[in-house]
Design a protein around this motif. Structure first.
Motif, PDB file in Angstrom:
ATOM      1  N   ALA A 144     -13.865  -3.969  10.182  1.00  0.00           N
ATOM      2  CA  ALA A 144     -13.922  -2.510  10.153  1.00  0.00           C
ATOM      3  C   ALA A 144     -12.566  -1.912   9.783  1.00  0.00           C
ATOM      4  O   ALA A 144     -12.491  -0.960   8.992  1.00  0.00           O
ATOM      5  CB  ALA A 144     -14.380  -1.988  11.520  1.00  0.00           C
ATOM      6  N   ALA A 145     -11.478  -2.479  10.329  1.00  0.00           N
ATOM      7  CA  ALA A 145     -10.140  -1.972  10.017  1.00  0.00           C
ATOM      8  C   ALA A 145      -9.801  -2.183   8.545  1.00  0.00           C
ATOM      9  O   ALA A 145      -9.235  -1.291   7.879  1.00  0.00           O
ATOM     10  CB  ALA A 145      -9.102  -2.671  10.906  1.00  0.00           C
ATOM     11  N   VAL A 146     -10.146  -3.356   7.996  1.00  0.00           N
ATOM     12  CA  VAL A 146      -9.898  -3.615   6.578  1.00  0.00           C
ATOM     13  C   VAL A 146     -10.734  -2.680   5.713  1.00  0.00           C
ATOM     14  O   VAL A 146     -10.263  -2.177   4.677  1.00  0.00           O
ATOM     15  CB  VAL A 146     -10.200  -5.094   6.246  1.00  0.00           C
ATOM     16  CG1 VAL A 146     -10.115  -5.338   4.746  1.00  0.00           C
ATOM     17  CG2 VAL A 146      -9.227  -6.011   6.972  1.00  0.00           C
ATOM     18  N   PRO A 201      -1.099  -7.229   2.024  1.00  0.00           N
ATOM     19  CA  PRO A 201      -0.811  -8.678   2.097  1.00  0.00           C
ATOM     20  C   PRO A 201      -2.038  -9.515   2.413  1.00  0.00           C
ATOM     21  O   PRO A 201      -2.968  -9.084   3.092  1.00  0.00           O
ATOM     22  CB  PRO A 201       0.217  -8.771   3.235  1.00  0.00           C
ATOM     23  CG  PRO A 201       0.845  -7.430   3.273  1.00  0.00           C
ATOM     24  CD  PRO A 201      -0.226  -6.455   2.887  1.00  0.00           C
ATOM     25  N   GLU A 202      -2.026 -10.736   1.870  1.00  0.00           N
ATOM     26  CA  GLU A 202      -3.090 -11.689   2.175  1.00  0.00           C
ATOM     27  C   GLU A 202      -3.000 -12.090   3.633  1.00  0.00           C
ATOM     28  O   GLU A 202      -1.953 -11.983   4.257  1.00  0.00           O
ATOM     29  CB  GLU A 202      -2.949 -12.933   1.286  1.00  0.00           C
ATOM     30  CG  GLU A 202      -3.191 -12.673  -0.187  1.00  0.00           C
ATOM     31  CD  GLU A 202      -4.637 -12.333  -0.468  1.00  0.00           C
ATOM     32  OE1 GLU A 202      -5.515 -12.842   0.256  1.00  0.00           O
ATOM     33  OE2 GLU A 202      -4.895 -11.565  -1.415  1.00  0.00           O
ATOM     34  N   PRO A 247      -0.599  -0.109  -0.562  1.00  0.00           N
ATOM     35  CA  PRO A 247       0.309  -0.358  -1.693  1.00  0.00           C
ATOM     36  C   PRO A 247       0.456   0.891  -2.550  1.00  0.00           C
ATOM     37  O   PRO A 247      -0.324   1.843  -2.440  1.00  0.00           O
ATOM     38  CB  PRO A 247      -0.391  -1.492  -2.447  1.00  0.00           C
ATOM     39  CG  PRO A 247      -1.831  -1.302  -2.140  1.00  0.00           C
ATOM     40  CD  PRO A 247      -1.904  -0.761  -0.737  1.00  0.00           C
ATOM     41  N   GLU A 248       1.457   0.898  -3.423  1.00  0.00           N
ATOM     42  CA  GLU A 248       1.684   2.060  -4.277  1.00  0.00           C
ATOM     43  C   GLU A 248       0.606   2.185  -5.345  1.00  0.00           C
ATOM     44  O   GLU A 248       0.177   3.275  -5.690  1.00  0.00           O
ATOM     45  CB  GLU A 248       3.062   1.948  -4.934  1.00  0.00           C
ATOM     46  CG  GLU A 248       4.209   1.996  -3.933  1.00  0.00           C
ATOM     47  CD  GLU A 248       5.553   1.901  -4.626  1.00  0.00           C
ATOM     48  OE1 GLU A 248       5.575   1.771  -5.880  1.00  0.00           O
ATOM     49  OE2 GLU A 248       6.575   1.952  -3.918  1.00  0.00           O
ATOM     50  N   PRO A 273       6.084   4.335   4.966  1.00  0.00           N
ATOM     51  CA  PRO A 273       6.916   3.388   4.202  1.00  0.00           C
ATOM     52  C   PRO A 273       6.978   2.033   4.901  1.00  0.00           C
ATOM     53  O   PRO A 273       6.887   1.935   6.118  1.00  0.00           O
ATOM     54  CB  PRO A 273       8.296   4.067   4.182  1.00  0.00           C
ATOM     55  CG  PRO A 273       8.013   5.510   4.442  1.00  0.00           C
ATOM     56  CD  PRO A 273       6.828   5.548   5.338  1.00  0.00           C
ATOM     57  N   VAL A 274       7.119   0.978   4.090  1.00  0.00           N
ATOM     58  CA  VAL A 274       7.181  -0.376   4.633  1.00  0.00           C
ATOM     59  C   VAL A 274       8.411  -0.504   5.521  1.00  0.00           C
ATOM     60  O   VAL A 274       9.514  -0.095   5.148  1.00  0.00           O
ATOM     61  CB  VAL A 274       7.227  -1.417   3.500  1.00  0.00           C
ATOM     62  CG1 VAL A 274       7.333  -2.835   4.077  1.00  0.00           C
ATOM     63  CG2 VAL A 274       5.996  -1.295   2.621  1.00  0.00           C
TER      64      VAL A 274
END
Length: 409
Positions: free
Chosen positions: A146-148, A161-162, A172-173, A352-353
């Motif tokens: 659900a979160a994904v 990320p994997e 991601p941008e 931001p990361v």
């Protein structure tokens, strides 16, 4: 001639009467055994921590000690297997703690292997224990999918990320034009397959127990599914549970590999009976385990993934939150925290990361954490109860055997 015929008729009548008397005695003896086993089952049902805590804990520890001794004895007979395992472990440790070109591959695969092992372990916990498993799909895999799903629709991308993911998923941008359900399913395929593979492993204990009982000629006592089916059909032949158990048994006996795969492909709380049936009829391990893995880790997991992804798609979640507001009296007050929770989750995805996220806990997270604790406690208690009941069944079987020996003497 007349005298001989009369004598032969009398002899036949005597034989028939003796045979009928023998059948009657056998039927009475069989009824007595069935009645005795029923009483033993009722006695075991009352052996739980909240009714008999001291005796339950005593039987639990005694069964654990006995099982540990049995495993030690079995491991002593598997010297070659143990030697191979220790050798592989030693080679792995040497390669892991000594630097070299191989460390690049070790670091690359280490997290992935641990990630897979994590989900396999949760899958085993979900199905092991003959009905006392921990519902890890509802607690871990379902919320993860659900979160994904929510992140994929908010970010319009799955290029975060994997697995294993970091603590928080960051968008991601680069964004895509549209998001498909199949893209999200592909993103969570690894962890879902590993979880399903773990559930297949958790189905092996009833299979091996029934198989060992059949090969050794030992009566599996109350675990014998034929006795359980016959008794339930006799008591309530029209019950849904009785019909379902008979359907599972007949399907596996007739369809074989396809029957096992079909039973494993649908949410089936009676699949323990499938394992017992396959073990009792000495179905080859490759057939049983292969069909179970395909059914649980491939077919069933894709059905569950599609359901979760469709349920937590962005427009469905927004519609669900809107529907909460229509509940009388409590609707608006429940709707507000749900909207706030979703707003914070979406805001965190665009940070931001490397940015630190403030640890603010909502009441929804608090309820979920307490639910996880309650279900884990229930899982532990059910394991203790079932283990203690197994030891009690062992004692009852020994008493029954001693009684039979005395009767024969």
């Amino acid at each position: 001639m007349a005298t001989r015929s009369r004598t032969s008729v009398k002899n036949v009548q005597n034989e028939n009467s003796t045979s009928s008397q023998g059948n009657l005695d056998f039927q009475l003896q069989n009824d007595t055994i069935v009645e005795q086993k029923q009483k033993e089952r009722e006695a075991r049902k009352h052996l739980v921590l909240w009714k008999k805590p001291l005796r339950t804990l005593q039987y639990f520890f005694l069964e654990c000690i006995l099982q540990t001794k049995n495993w030690i004895v079995r491991l002593r007979t598997k010297k070659r297997t143990l030697s191979a395992i220790f050798l592989l472990a030693a080679i792995f440790l040497i390669l892991y703690y000594f630097d070299g070109p191989h460390m690049t591959y070790f670091h690359k695969w280490q997290k992935t292997i641990l990630w897979c092992g994590y989900w396999i372990g949760l899958g085993i916990l979900s199905s092991v224990g003959l009905g006392t498993g921990l519902h890890t799909f509802l607690l871990y895999l379902g919320p993860h999918i659900a979160a994904v799903t929510l992140a994929a629709f908010e970010c319009m991308s799955v290029q975060f990320p994997e697995p294993p993911y970091p603590d928080q998923i960051v968008c991601p941008e680069k964004m895509e034009e549209f998001m498909t359900i199949w893209t999200i399913i592909s993103k969570v395929r690894l962890e879902a397959f590993m979880w399903g593979f773990g559930t297949a492993i958790g189905e092996l204990p009833p299979y091996f127990m029934a198989r060992a009982a059949r090969l050794t000629g030992v009566d599996p006592d109350d675990e014998d599914y034929e006795e359980a089916l016959a008794q339930e059909e006799e008591e309530n032949p029209h019950s849904l549970s009785s019909k379902a158990k008979l359907a599972v048994k007949n399907l596996i006996q007739r369809a074989g590999f396809l029957g096992i795969m079909l039973c494993a492909s649908i949410p089936n709380p009676l699949f323990d009976l499938a394992g017992i049936t396959c073990g009792h009829f000495l179905v080859p391990f490759a057939t049983f385990f292969g069909a179970t893995v395909i059914g649980k880790a491939v077919i069933k997991m894709h059905i569950q993934k599609i359901f979760v992804v469709l349920t937590f798609s962005e427009h469905h979640v927004d519609a669900l939150v809107d529907w909460i507001g229509y509940f009388p009296k409590f609707g608006p007050s429940l709707q507000a925290p749900f909207r706030e929770f979703l707003r914070k989750q979406k805001a965190n995805l665009h940070r931001p990361v490397g940015t630190h996220v403030e640890s603010s806990q909502s009441w929804l997270q608090w309820v979920f954490e307490k639910l996880v604790i309650i279900m884990i406690l229930y899982f532990v208690l059910s394991i203790i109860n079932s283990t203690a009941q197994s030891f009690m069944a062992r004692l009852q079987r020994l008493k029954r055997e001693e009684k039979d020996k005395k009767a024969q003497e």
